[in-house]
Enzyme design. Structure first.
Site, PDB file in Angstrom:
ATOM      1  N   ARG A   1       0.830  -1.203   0.000  1.00  0.00           N
ATOM      2  CA  ARG A   1       0.000   0.000   0.000  1.00  0.00           C
ATOM      3  C   ARG A   1       0.867   1.257   0.000  1.00  0.00           C
ATOM      4  NH1 ARG A   1      -5.150   0.345   1.019  1.00  0.00           N
ATOM      5  NH2 ARG A   1      -5.178  -1.684   2.062  1.00  0.00           N
TER       6      ARG A   1
ATOM      7  N   GLU B   1       0.089  -7.904  -3.936  1.00  0.00           N
ATOM      8  CA  GLU B   1      -1.008  -7.020  -4.339  1.00  0.00           C
ATOM      9  C   GLU B   1      -0.628  -5.569  -4.101  1.00  0.00           C
ATOM     10  OE1 GLU B   1      -4.196  -5.936  -1.421  1.00  0.00           O
ATOM     11  OE2 GLU B   1      -3.924  -8.025  -0.817  1.00  0.00           O
TER      12      GLU B   1
ATOM     13  N   THR C   1      -7.971  -3.479  -2.271  1.00  0.00           N
ATOM     14  CA  THR C   1      -8.931  -2.380  -2.129  1.00  0.00           C
ATOM     15  C   THR C   1      -9.720  -2.186  -3.426  1.00  0.00           C
ATOM     16  OG1 THR C   1      -7.257  -1.353  -0.691  1.00  0.00           O
ATOM     17  CG2 THR C   1      -9.239  -0.095  -1.088  1.00  0.00           C
TER      18      THR C   1
ATOM     19  N   LYS D   1     -10.615 -13.341   3.203  1.00  0.00           N
ATOM     20  CA  LYS D   1      -9.718 -12.415   3.876  1.00  0.00           C
ATOM     21  C   LYS D   1     -10.383 -12.012   5.188  1.00  0.00           C
ATOM     22  CE  LYS D   1      -8.105  -7.616   3.290  1.00  0.00           C
ATOM     23  NZ  LYS D   1      -8.019  -6.495   2.333  1.00  0.00           N
TER      24      LYS D   1
ATOM     25  N   GLY E   1      -2.266  -6.382  10.934  1.00  0.00           N
ATOM     26  CA  GLY E   1      -1.715  -6.380  12.283  1.00  0.00           C
ATOM     27  C   GLY E   1      -1.025  -7.652  12.730  1.00  0.00           C
TER      28      GLY E   1
ATOM     29  N   GLY F   1       0.556  -6.317   5.547  1.00  0.00           N
ATOM     30  CA  GLY F   1       0.588  -4.937   5.104  1.00  0.00           C
ATOM     31  C   GLY F   1       1.697  -4.139   5.747  1.00  0.00           C
ATOM     32  N   SER F   2       1.337  -3.267   6.684  1.00  0.00           N
ATOM     33  CA  SER F   2       2.289  -2.282   7.194  1.00  0.00           C
ATOM     34  C   SER F   2       3.405  -2.875   8.046  1.00  0.00           C
ATOM     35  CB  SER F   2       1.544  -1.215   8.003  1.00  0.00           C
ATOM     36  OG  SER F   2       0.865  -1.790   9.108  1.00  0.00           O
TER      37      SER F   2
END
Length: 211
Positions: A19, A42, A71, A131, A161, A181-182
């Site tokens: 992202r 992705e 998204t 998901k 997370g 993700g992050s």
């Protein structure tokens, strides 16, 4: 040709979520993640020039890497991703019109669900995996209960997370992989930072899976 999500998840069942990545850096970052062992990547469509970045990854990464978008909110966006050569559609929700649009184009689709009602509706529409988003909404105890009623072949992927040391409790409850993700990538991180994070996930996965 019918695609199988399990094929791409079998080496390492981790999906990289990039992202906020920029087109100028996306190939280098993605190659770093691929070299760490990932085979699913992705780019969320709310990233800068996401469609252009997806097209670059399709062009430059090996063919055994599944590339797609996250998204994804509308059937038109599904079509746009398909036109780049992307074959993975990931959604934060379980809009059955988006799922059906993806399956009509022979793409793999992983919609976001937080309840059993959403899960069954998504599977009925053709979802290839679920998901669990955000992962806190479906903790391991809930996922274990879900598996008592979901079809045995259902692939459940907690997203959001999850850190390397938090994977095993989910796997013990029935998770078959994760979307990262992050904790894997944040906008502005360089390839060295991302590789260190990717390696930490791969090492953790192999440590408790025997893979």
């Amino acid at each position: 040709m019918n695609l199988s999500l399990s094929t791409y998840l079998s080496p390492i069942p981790l999906i990289a979520i990039l992202r906020g990545i920029q087109s100028r850096e996306c190939v280098d970052i993605a190659r770093t993640i691929y070299d760490a062992g990932f085979r699913c990547i992705e780019i969320p469509l709310n990233s800068p020039d996401a469609i252009a970045s997806i097209a670059l990854l399709v062009e430059h990464l090996p063919k055994d890497c599944l590339i797609g978008a996250g998204t994804v909110m509308t059937p038109d966006q599904v079509t746009a991703v398909h036109q780049t050569g992307g074959r993975l559609i990931v959604m934060p929700h379980a809009d059955t019109s988006v799922i059906r649009a993806a399956k009509a184009l022979n793409m793999l689709c992983t919609p976001g669900v937080a309840t059993l009602t959403e899960a069954f509706a998504a599977l009925h529409a053709g979802a290839d995996a679920l998901k669990l988003f955000p992962s806190e909404s479906v903790p391991p105890s809930v996922l274990k209960a879900w598996h008592s009623v979901l079809p045995a072949s259902t692939i459940c992927l907690p997203v959001g997370g999850v850190k390397p040391d938090g994977m095993q409790v989910y796997v013990d409850a029935g998770a078959q992989g994760f979307g990262l993700g992050s904790n894997l990538y944040k906008a502005g991180w360089n390839a060295e930072q991302v590789r260190a994070n990717a390696d930490a996930y791969v090492v953790a996965w192999r440590a408790f899976s025997g893979g």
